[in-house]
Write a protein that holds these residues in place. Structure first.
Motif, PDB file in Angstrom:
ATOM      1  N   THR A   1       0.829  -1.209   0.000  1.00  0.00           N
ATOM      2  CA  THR A   1       0.000   0.000   0.000  1.00  0.00           C
ATOM      3  C   THR A   1       0.866   1.264   0.000  1.00  0.00           C
ATOM      4  O   THR A   1       0.341   2.364   0.126  1.00  0.00           O
ATOM      5  N   CYS A   2       2.179   1.098  -0.116  1.00  0.00           N
ATOM      6  CA  CYS A   2       3.109   2.217  -0.188  1.00  0.00           C
ATOM      7  C   CYS A   2       4.035   1.970  -1.375  1.00  0.00           C
ATOM      8  O   CYS A   2       4.051   0.873  -1.942  1.00  0.00           O
ATOM      9  N   PRO A   3       4.819   2.964  -1.774  1.00  0.00           N
ATOM     10  CA  PRO A   3       5.793   2.718  -2.849  1.00  0.00           C
ATOM     11  C   PRO A   3       6.773   1.615  -2.442  1.00  0.00           C
ATOM     12  O   PRO A   3       7.126   1.485  -1.264  1.00  0.00           O
ATOM     13  N   VAL A   4       7.214   0.823  -3.415  1.00  0.00           N
ATOM     14  CA  VAL A   4       8.156  -0.271  -3.176  1.00  0.00           C
ATOM     15  C   VAL A   4       9.371  -0.074  -4.072  1.00  0.00           C
ATOM     16  O   VAL A   4       9.229   0.134  -5.278  1.00  0.00           O
ATOM     17  N   LEU A   5      10.546  -0.136  -3.475  1.00  0.00           N
ATOM     18  CA  LEU A   5      11.795  -0.087  -4.223  1.00  0.00           C
ATOM     19  C   LEU A   5      12.389  -1.491  -4.193  1.00  0.00           C
ATOM     20  O   LEU A   5      12.679  -2.019  -3.115  1.00  0.00           O
ATOM     21  N   VAL A   6      12.525  -2.102  -5.374  1.00  0.00           N
ATOM     22  CA  VAL A   6      13.130  -3.425  -5.489  1.00  0.00           C
ATOM     23  C   VAL A   6      14.521  -3.230  -6.086  1.00  0.00           C
ATOM     24  O   VAL A   6      14.658  -2.736  -7.207  1.00  0.00           O
ATOM     25  N   LEU A   7      15.540  -3.601  -5.323  1.00  0.00           N
ATOM     26  CA  LEU A   7      16.919  -3.386  -5.755  1.00  0.00           C
ATOM     27  C   LEU A   7      17.529  -4.656  -6.323  1.00  0.00           C
ATOM     28  O   LEU A   7      17.468  -5.714  -5.698  1.00  0.00           O
ATOM     29  N   HIS A   8      18.130  -4.512  -7.478  1.00  0.00           N
ATOM     30  CA  HIS A   8      18.839  -5.617  -8.115  1.00  0.00           C
ATOM     31  C   HIS A   8      20.319  -5.524  -7.761  1.00  0.00           C
ATOM     32  O   HIS A   8      20.819  -4.447  -7.437  1.00  0.00           O
ATOM     33  N   ARG A   9      21.021  -6.626  -7.848  1.00  0.00           N
ATOM     34  CA  ARG A   9      22.443  -6.636  -7.499  1.00  0.00           C
ATOM     35  C   ARG A   9      23.253  -5.681  -8.368  1.00  0.00           C
ATOM     36  O   ARG A   9      24.264  -5.165  -7.939  1.00  0.00           O
ATOM     37  N   GLN A  10      22.809  -5.458  -9.589  1.00  0.00           N
ATOM     38  CA  GLN A  10      23.545  -4.585 -10.494  1.00  0.00           C
ATOM     39  C   GLN A  10      23.406  -3.110 -10.130  1.00  0.00           C
ATOM     40  O   GLN A  10      24.134  -2.267 -10.627  1.00  0.00           O
ATOM     41  N   THR A  11      22.450  -2.783  -9.278  1.00  0.00           N
ATOM     42  CA  THR A  11      22.263  -1.391  -8.861  1.00  0.00           C
ATOM     43  C   THR A  11      23.493  -0.954  -8.077  1.00  0.00           C
ATOM     44  O   THR A  11      23.885  -1.626  -7.124  1.00  0.00           O
ATOM     45  N   PRO A  12      24.108   0.160  -8.478  1.00  0.00           N
ATOM     46  CA  PRO A  12      25.279   0.625  -7.707  1.00  0.00           C
ATOM     47  C   PRO A  12      24.885   0.932  -6.271  1.00  0.00           C
ATOM     48  O   PRO A  12      23.732   1.257  -5.991  1.00  0.00           O
ATOM     49  N   PRO A  13      25.854   0.839  -5.341  1.00  0.00           N
ATOM     50  CA  PRO A  13      25.523   1.166  -3.952  1.00  0.00           C
ATOM     51  C   PRO A  13      25.249   2.659  -3.820  1.00  0.00           C
ATOM     52  O   PRO A  13      25.692   3.459  -4.644  1.00  0.00           O
TER      53      PRO A  13
END
Length: 161
Positions: free
Chosen positions: A143-155
């Protein structure tokens, strides 16, 4: 018609942690976002009740009678937090260990939150899937925004607190 300028009532960022590299990455990003949005950070780990037997791939094995999955989940959570933050916990930090299905626990914890942050792949599932079942369920039902992070995403950039 008026548009609410601040529809988010909570200033909490919820992040799911299961001890995987992906969840460590999600925790770093959640901390970064919480810092710049002046939000509190709730780190959540879930564990599911089990039966007295577990599948080992070649057969079934009885689970040791002294095994405490809630304590194991707490240990995994603490180890992950220690790895990401060392002994310097961020302000407004909270950790939660809850029994139940990981997706359901995260969805419940994130009700009214500013954002839910999860890694794309945790400990489980099949390696070839783009999203894990937990991250997919969270992205679909939160019910809120969701951020799904992939391993390729820089830190995220390092914070100097």
């Amino acid at each position: 018609m008026t548009i609410d300028q601040n529809p988010v009532s909570s200033t909490q960022i919820v992040v799911g942690v299961d001890g995987s590299e992906s969840s460590e990455h999600a925790l770093r990003w959640a901390h970064f976002i919480a810092h710049f949005t002046e939000s509190s950070l709730e780190v959540v780990t879930a564990w599911e009740p089990f039966t007295s037997f577990r599948w080992l791939g070649a057969g079934w094995e009885t689970v040791p009678t002294g095994w405490n999955p809630a304590q194991d989940a707490e240990d995994v959570l603490t180890a992950t937090i220690d790895k990401v933050f060392g002994d310097r916990r961020p302000a407004g930090f909270q950790q939660t260990v809850q029994d139940g299905n990981a997706a359901k626990v995260l969805l419940e914890a994130s009700k009214g939150a500013r954002m839910l942050v999860v890694g794309s792949r945790g400990h489980g599932g099949f390696a070839g899937l783009l999203l894990g079942s937990v991250s997919a369920a969270c992205a679909e039902h939160a019910t809120c925004p969701v951020l799904v992070l992939h391993r390729q995403t820089p830190p995220p950039p390092v914070l100097s607190e």
